[in-house]
Design a protein around this motif. Structure first.
Motif: not given
Length: 401
Positions: A167-181
């Motif tokens: 997701s992006s807001f203003g000049e920033s980008t946030l990448t969120t990763q969730v993992a399971a296994g």
């Protein structure tokens, strides 16, 4: 070293993908890429061996190629706009003292929306800030990741599922990763198997201009049921009535976490990279640790000199309380204390230079001075007479294609 079988294994995705595309003109789009490092490494002592995490052997005063050299190839088949398949093979010295091939990644990727991707299969586990390119030397400024930080979790991939949302807001980008296994790794020399189940991971990366901030947290339950040395100590303690101490050393469905925070700055010619991590475990045999490093670099055209400082310490006690220190059971106590003090205590200072002599290759030279304390630190196969500090020098050519 016998590399032909492993190089054949890594070439297989290329052969399959080429044939598949030729047989079906309207078939998937195949992308082939690869990476590697050809390195020579030498240490200043014959009383211990300098190695990376999970390497059975390393180098002493005779230079060797096994510590820092590897080769990988990756194939991606894009079936359509929402589905692709990726496989990555890797050759390196890992667990045994011979070069061997492994399937590092093998997953299907589903594009759910423009911002959300889901992957199923074997993926890289986001343990560290550079987990995505941990084995790609060309992607890093330094010749190798600081061993103090990157020896704390010997877990690089997970068999399961993850989701990545951007997701992006203003000049920033946030990448969120969730993992399971789940996953499993072999101990040095295939001496035991560490099994990780109920893995849950969170990786958050915030980017704004030259700044990147990363937070990561990994949770798992792990077991080591087939270690002869561990089982001998635990069995002996149980035999002589030290049940509580034996249970504290057991590795069976123990909860463990690793939490880390990192920052990178790439501003004009200035490079800064730093990371801090804490490992916590229910078992005395996997001690709690704190580790960190900081790297500073500056670009002069195609040349980038850099300096790195790394540190790791054990937070939990290095002895097992309530055991006899004299008498016939003193040897059993010593064995228990060895298990309780397996975490390294060490600092290091490194200077190096990177020369980007080609658009897809670099030459690096790095000098490290490592100072282990209260034991061998991250060194392996140490003699009783071993003590630091130790100097390590290495030269490497990294390449990508």
């Amino acid at each position: 070293m016998k590399l032909k079988p492993y190089l054949g294994l890594l070439a297989l995705p290329l052969a399959i993908s080429t044939a598949y595309a030729a047989d079906i003109p309207d078939g998937p789009t195949i992308t082939i890429s690869g990476f590697g490092t050809a390195a020579l490494t030498r240490a200043s002592t014959d009383d211990a061996e300098f190695a990376r995490v999970a390497q059975l052997g390393g180098v002493k005063t005779s230079a060797g190629t096994g510590v820092d050299s590897n080769f990988g190839i990756q194939a991606t088949a894009k079936m359509n706009d929402w589905l692709s398949f990726t496989a990555q093979g890797l050759v390196r010295k890992h667990v045994t003292d011979e070069f061997g091939g492994e399937l590092a990644w093998a997953f299907a990727k589903f594009k759910v929306t423009d911002n959300l991707n889901v992957r199923v299969g074997r993926m890289g586990l986001p343990v560290y800030m550079i987990s995505d390119y941990l084995n790609v030397g060309y992607a890093s400024t330094y010749l190798r990741p600081p061993v103090e930080m990157y020896s704390q979790v010997n877990l690089e991939n997970v068999d399961g599922v993850d989701a990545i949302y951007q997701s992006s807001f203003g000049e920033s980008t946030l990448t969120t990763q969730v993992a399971a296994g789940q996953s499993e790794t072999k101990g040095n020399g295939n001496s035991y198997t560490a099994k990780f189940k109920s893995i849950a991971g969170l990786n958050m990366v915030l980017e704004n201009g030259p700044f990147t901030v990363r937070f990561g947290h990994i949770y798992t339950k792990f077991s080591v049921d087939d270690s002869p040395s561990l089982n001998a100590v635990v069995g002996g303690l149980n035999q002589f009535g030290f049940t509580s101490q034996a249970n504290s050393l057991k590795l069976h469905d123990n909860k463990a976490t690793f939490t880390s925070l990192g920052l990178t700055v790439d501003w004009k010619n200035i490079l800064v990279q730093t990371e801090y991590g804490k490992r916590k475990s229910e078992s005395v045999s996997l001690p709690d640790t704190s580790s960190w490093y900081t790297m500073f670099g500056y670009r002069f055209g195609k040349f980038t000199p850099y300096f790195t400082h790394g540190s790791v310490k054990q937070d939990s006690p290095r002895t097992v309380a309530g055991l006899p220190t004299t008498g016939p059971l003193a040897g059993l106590t010593a064995g228990a204390n060895v298990l309780a003090s397996l975490a390294p205590i060490q600092t290091s200072n490194s200077i190096g230079i990177r020369w980007d002599f080609n658009k897809s290759a670099d030459l690096k030279i790095q000098f490290d001075r490592l100072s282990p304390e209260n034991g061998a630190g991250t060194f392996v196969n140490a003699k009783p007479t071993f003590q630091g500090p130790v100097n390590v020098v290495a030269a490497a050519i990294d390449f990508v294609f």
